[in-house]
Design an enzyme around this catalytic site. Structure first.
Site, PDB file in Angstrom:
ATOM      1  N   GLU A  53       1.201   9.336   2.372  1.00 40.72           N
ATOM      2  CA  GLU A  53       2.609   9.032   2.626  1.00 40.72           C
ATOM      3  C   GLU A  53       2.980   7.874   1.709  1.00 40.72           C
ATOM      4  O   GLU A  53       2.311   6.840   1.708  1.00 40.72           O
ATOM      5  CB  GLU A  53       2.819   8.551   4.060  1.00 40.72           C
ATOM      6  CG  GLU A  53       2.387   9.500   5.145  1.00 40.72           C
ATOM      7  CD  GLU A  53       2.502   8.835   6.520  1.00 40.72           C
ATOM      8  OE1 GLU A  53       3.070   7.719   6.618  1.00 40.72           O
ATOM      9  OE2 GLU A  53       2.021   9.423   7.486  1.00 40.72           O
ATOM     10  N   ASP A  64       8.289  -1.195  11.244  1.00 41.44           N
ATOM     11  CA  ASP A  64       7.130  -1.763  10.575  1.00 41.44           C
ATOM     12  C   ASP A  64       6.845  -3.197  10.982  1.00 41.44           C
ATOM     13  O   ASP A  64       7.751  -3.999  11.143  1.00 41.44           O
ATOM     14  CB  ASP A  64       7.335  -1.684   9.051  1.00 41.44           C
ATOM     15  CG  ASP A  64       7.390  -0.248   8.573  1.00 41.44           C
ATOM     16  OD1 ASP A  64       6.474   0.498   8.925  1.00 41.44           O
ATOM     17  OD2 ASP A  64       8.347   0.123   7.876  1.00 41.44           O
TER      18      ASP A  64
END
Length: 270
Positions: A53, A64
């Site tokens: 990815e 994140d």
């Protein structure tokens, strides 16, 4: 050129036929530089990653944790653009033949244009996109363009997702289902645990797609634990941390290659 969703399906099916989980590695484009990121992604593949990815750095990465936020910040300060993400996908795919997905928040695609983004990603040899913040009920136009270009649409499910909601999400997705192992942001964890196992079980009840677990895996023991119940093990922050902590680029490349090799061994122990 159409995208590589079939390649992704084949690679995941092959791992299953070998009675193991697939190792899926995440690294952001443009970190530490565009060329450095391309080299790092190639290094994790050399170490044993089955699928990669490539992250599209975003100024407000809500999912994140601090490690990936730091890397994204470095990439954005370096001036990374969507064209650099596409170049990363192209160079990695052409050099390795491994399925490459782009993980991105919705806003950059929306601004860039869905038709343009999907056409360019397919042309670069991409296998699809992971879209953590695109609501399924608002995804029809994206999915239409993605399907037209042979790209997978990977949605994220979380432990908080009710069974009915899981069924709606998995019916709309393709490639695989990204199961977030716990509530909260990405980052390494001491244990990935029972919550993830329960989520995989509930997700599998709604779909025949592979279910891959991310958020928290950082070493071979955790990879082995997750491989015991998931079709794929997704690792991101642990790779990014190796690059952040390395004294120089060569050491960083060797560190991510070595970690990939360790994790690749972990996913093969069931």
């Amino acid at each position: 050129m159409s995208g590589n969703v079939e390649l992704l399906d084949t690679v995941l099916a092959k791992a299953k036929a070998e009675d193991r989980a697939a190792l899926i590695a995440y690294l952001p484009a443009g970190f530490p530089t565009v060329d450095g990121a391309i080299a790092a992604v190639k290094a994790v593949i050399a170490g044993g990653a089955d699928v990669v990815e490539v992250g599209l750095p975003h100024s407000d990465p809500v999912l994140d944790g601090p490690v990936i936020q730091t890397a994204d910040d470095i990439a954005l300060r370096g001036g990374v653009r969507i064209a650099d993400v596409m170049r990363t996908v192209r160079e990695v795919y052409e050099a390795t033949g491994v399925p490459v997905l782009v993980m991105t928040y919705w806003n950059p695609i929306d601004r860039y244009g869905i038709a343009r983004f999907t056409a360019e990603l397919a042309e670069a040899g991409g296998a699809g996109c992971i879209l953590p913040d695109l609501p399924v009920q608002e995804s029809a136009v994206w999915r239409e363009h993605a399907a037209e270009h042979g790209l997978a649409t990977v949605f994220v499910v979380a432990p908080s997702s009710q069974d009915k909601r899981l069924a709606t999400i998995t019916a709309a997705g393709s490639g695989f289902v990204y199961a977030a192992s716990l509530m909260g942001v990405t980052g390494t964890r001491v244990s990935v645990g029972e919550q993830a196992q329960d989520l995989v079980r509930r997700t599998r009840a709604t779909t025949g797609l592979p279910v891959c677990v991310g958020l928290g895996v950082s070493d071979a023991a955790q990879a082995q634990e997750v491989a015991g119940f998931a079709d794929g093990v997704i690792v991101g922050s642990a790779f990014v941390k190796q690059l952040l902590d390395a004294p120089d680029e060569a050491a960083g490349l060797e560190a991510v290659r070595a970690l990939a090799a360790e994790l690749a061994e972990g996913v093969r122990k069931r």
